[in-house]
Design a protein around this motif. Sequence first.
Motif, PDB file in Angstrom:
ATOM      1  N   SER A 100       0.831  -1.197   0.000  1.00 50.81           N
ATOM      2  CA  SER A 100       0.000   0.000   0.000  1.00 50.81           C
ATOM      3  C   SER A 100       0.869   1.251   0.000  1.00 50.81           C
ATOM      4  O   SER A 100       1.791   1.391   0.805  1.00 50.81           O
ATOM      5  CB  SER A 100      -0.913   0.001   1.227  1.00 50.81           C
ATOM      6  OG  SER A 100      -1.698   1.176   1.267  1.00 50.81           O
ATOM      7  N   GLY A 101       0.589   2.157  -0.941  1.00 48.88           N
ATOM      8  CA  GLY A 101       1.329   3.404  -1.031  1.00 48.88           C
ATOM      9  C   GLY A 101       2.648   3.316  -1.764  1.00 48.88           C
ATOM     10  O   GLY A 101       3.349   4.330  -1.892  1.00 48.88           O
ATOM     11  N   THR A 125       5.406   3.296  -4.646  1.00 48.38           N
ATOM     12  CA  THR A 125       5.663   3.819  -5.982  1.00 48.38           C
ATOM     13  C   THR A 125       6.645   2.873  -6.666  1.00 48.38           C
ATOM     14  O   THR A 125       7.106   1.893  -6.061  1.00 48.38           O
ATOM     15  CB  THR A 125       6.259   5.229  -5.922  1.00 48.38           C
ATOM     16  OG1 THR A 125       7.584   5.153  -5.364  1.00 48.38           O
ATOM     17  CG2 THR A 125       5.397   6.145  -5.060  1.00 48.38           C
ATOM     18  N   THR A 159       9.836   2.661  -4.533  1.00 46.87           N
ATOM     19  CA  THR A 159       9.805   2.182  -3.147  1.00 46.87           C
ATOM     20  C   THR A 159      10.586   0.879  -3.025  1.00 46.87           C
ATOM     21  O   THR A 159      10.308  -0.075  -3.752  1.00 46.87           O
ATOM     22  CB  THR A 159       8.358   1.948  -2.693  1.00 46.87           C
ATOM     23  OG1 THR A 159       7.601   3.150  -2.852  1.00 46.87           O
ATOM     24  CG2 THR A 159       8.318   1.518  -1.232  1.00 46.87           C
TER      25      THR A 159
END
Length: 239
Positions: free
Chosen positions: A98-99, A101, A104
């Motif tokens: 979750s979250g 990119t 990441t």
Amino acid sequence: MNELLSEAIEAHGGRERWQELTQAQATLVSGGDLFAIKGLPQDDTPRRMTVALHEEHASVQPFGAPDQKTDFTPGRVSIEKLDGRVVAERQDPRTSFSGHTLETPWDPLDRAYFNGYALWTYLTTPFLLAMPGFTVTGIEPWREGDEVWPGLRATFPAQIAGHSTHQDFYFGPDRLLRRHDYHVDVAGGFAAAQYVHAHTEADGIVLPTARRAYRRGADGRALTEQVMVSIDLSEIHFS
């Protein structure tokens, strides 16, 4: 069943033969820039991949150490010693992305999860599209050079882990898979176009042994200057 899907399943070995089998194994060499971007550059060590054919379950070894392997299902991923001792595990692993990119970093369990669902998908295509819960519809064909490849858009059920809920599969005149498009939701959702090559027959099943995934431009064309993921398979056995 959708007519194109029926033809594709027949070209890849047929549903009757598929139903006789329960497992696939293959030697895997993978690479590409995605893993370096994620902080886990991939070496060219051959690894042995094992997947179940009628449920989403996969394992690869070695992983992280010569005496370690992964164990993947949609609801749990782990890194284990060959004697079964758990080194690390994660329940409901999809939520850990979750979250994210594209940039990441991944940890080893993230990498194990990605490897598990991706290789399960690749070793069961196109047969997985006939599993309960999948829906497929015809889409505009893709033109590649002098060929026109008819396509299917598959909607994956919630209980099956995959790159994205909607994925597109394109088949050549012989109805063998040529291209697979999707969004990599665990890496920021970037659009990917994966070309497959070098089909072979193993124990009655036909499948590609080379895959190259690229970012996909707004016009649908692959941005071939950068290979995001490369996969080469050998020593394939269905049983």
